[in-house]
Design an enzyme around this catalytic site. Structure first.
Site, PDB file in Angstrom:
ATOM      1  CB  ILE A   1       1.727  19.308  16.160  1.00 40.23           C
ATOM      2  CG1 ILE A   1       0.367  18.821  15.656  1.00 40.23           C
ATOM      3  CG2 ILE A   1       1.645  20.741  16.637  1.00 40.23           C
ATOM      4  CD1 ILE A   1      -0.606  18.503  16.743  1.00 40.23           C
ATOM      5  CB  CYS A   2       6.370  22.121  14.118  1.00 43.10           C
ATOM      6  SG  CYS A   2       7.885  23.004  14.521  1.00 43.10           S
ATOM      7  CG  LEU A   3       3.028  24.205  20.104  1.00 39.87           C
ATOM      8  CD1 LEU A   3       2.997  25.629  19.554  1.00 39.87           C
ATOM      9  CD2 LEU A   3       1.634  23.793  20.545  1.00 39.87           C
TER      10      LEU A   3
END
Length: 193
Positions: A122-124
């Site tokens: 996840i890219c957060l």
């Protein structure tokens, strides 16, 4: 619901009811001295109670063991946008270093998304210990921030300009209809409600 008093009591007697007194081992007396509750456990009791009151309507949290607050599953069921009608499962593991380190999150449902890889990474920003934009993890953040952030990846935090899944982002920029068709294909195959 887990309360801090109950958690302290369980920690104090090892969760087994105790043995009623001291015992002697090969190295001398052993006592029933209460164990200290870790900072993580102390924070999690409070934050889980807060979560129960402030969870987005599209999210559901499940604790597989109600006495282990550091591992749980989040299910997000978007009610709008590209992924509407899908059911996306995330595993969340809160490390012992919490709140100095962010929770570890993995998407367990295969989906076509610019900010979530097909492998579940996840890219957060807020999940990064150090981020260039200054929006990364900070000790002032809470589990609710993580859940609201993950939920927002399906709506207003969707970011095609800083993708993790570059192929999905490029497909969206070249052919939005094909992107949407592929999203629907993945939802039908892997994320049915």
């Amino acid at each position: 619901m887990i309360t801090l008093a109950r958690k302290k009591k369980e920690s104090g007697n090892g969760g087994s009811g105790g043995n009623g007194g001291s015992t002697t081992g090969s190295n001398g007396p052993l006592s029933d001295a209460p164990k200290r509750i870790s900072i993580r456990e102390f924070l999690l009791v409070k934050e889980v109670q807060e979560l129960e009151q402030n969870l987005p309507s599209t999210c559901k949290v499940t604790f597989h063991d109600p006495n282990v607050l550091s591992e749980f599953t989040l299910v997000i069921s978007p009610n709008e946008g590209f992924w509407c009608g899908g059911r996306f499962k995330f595993s969340i593991l809160v490390p012992e270093e919490y709140n100095m380190a962010p929770p570890k999150v993995k998407c367990l449902t295969k989906l076509w998304h610019p900010n979530i890889s097909v492998d579940g990474d996840i890219c957060l920003s807020l999940l990064r210990l150090n981020s260039i934009d200054g929006l990364g993890w900070a000790p002032t953040r809470r589990l609710k921030d993580v859940i609201w952030g993950l939920n927002s990846l399906f709506t207003d935090l969707l970011n095609f300009d800083d993708p993790l899944n570059i192929e999905a982002a490029e497909q969206y920029s070249k052919d939005k209809e094909r992107f949407q068709a592929k999203v629907r294909e993945y939802v039908s195959a892997y994320a049915r409600r």
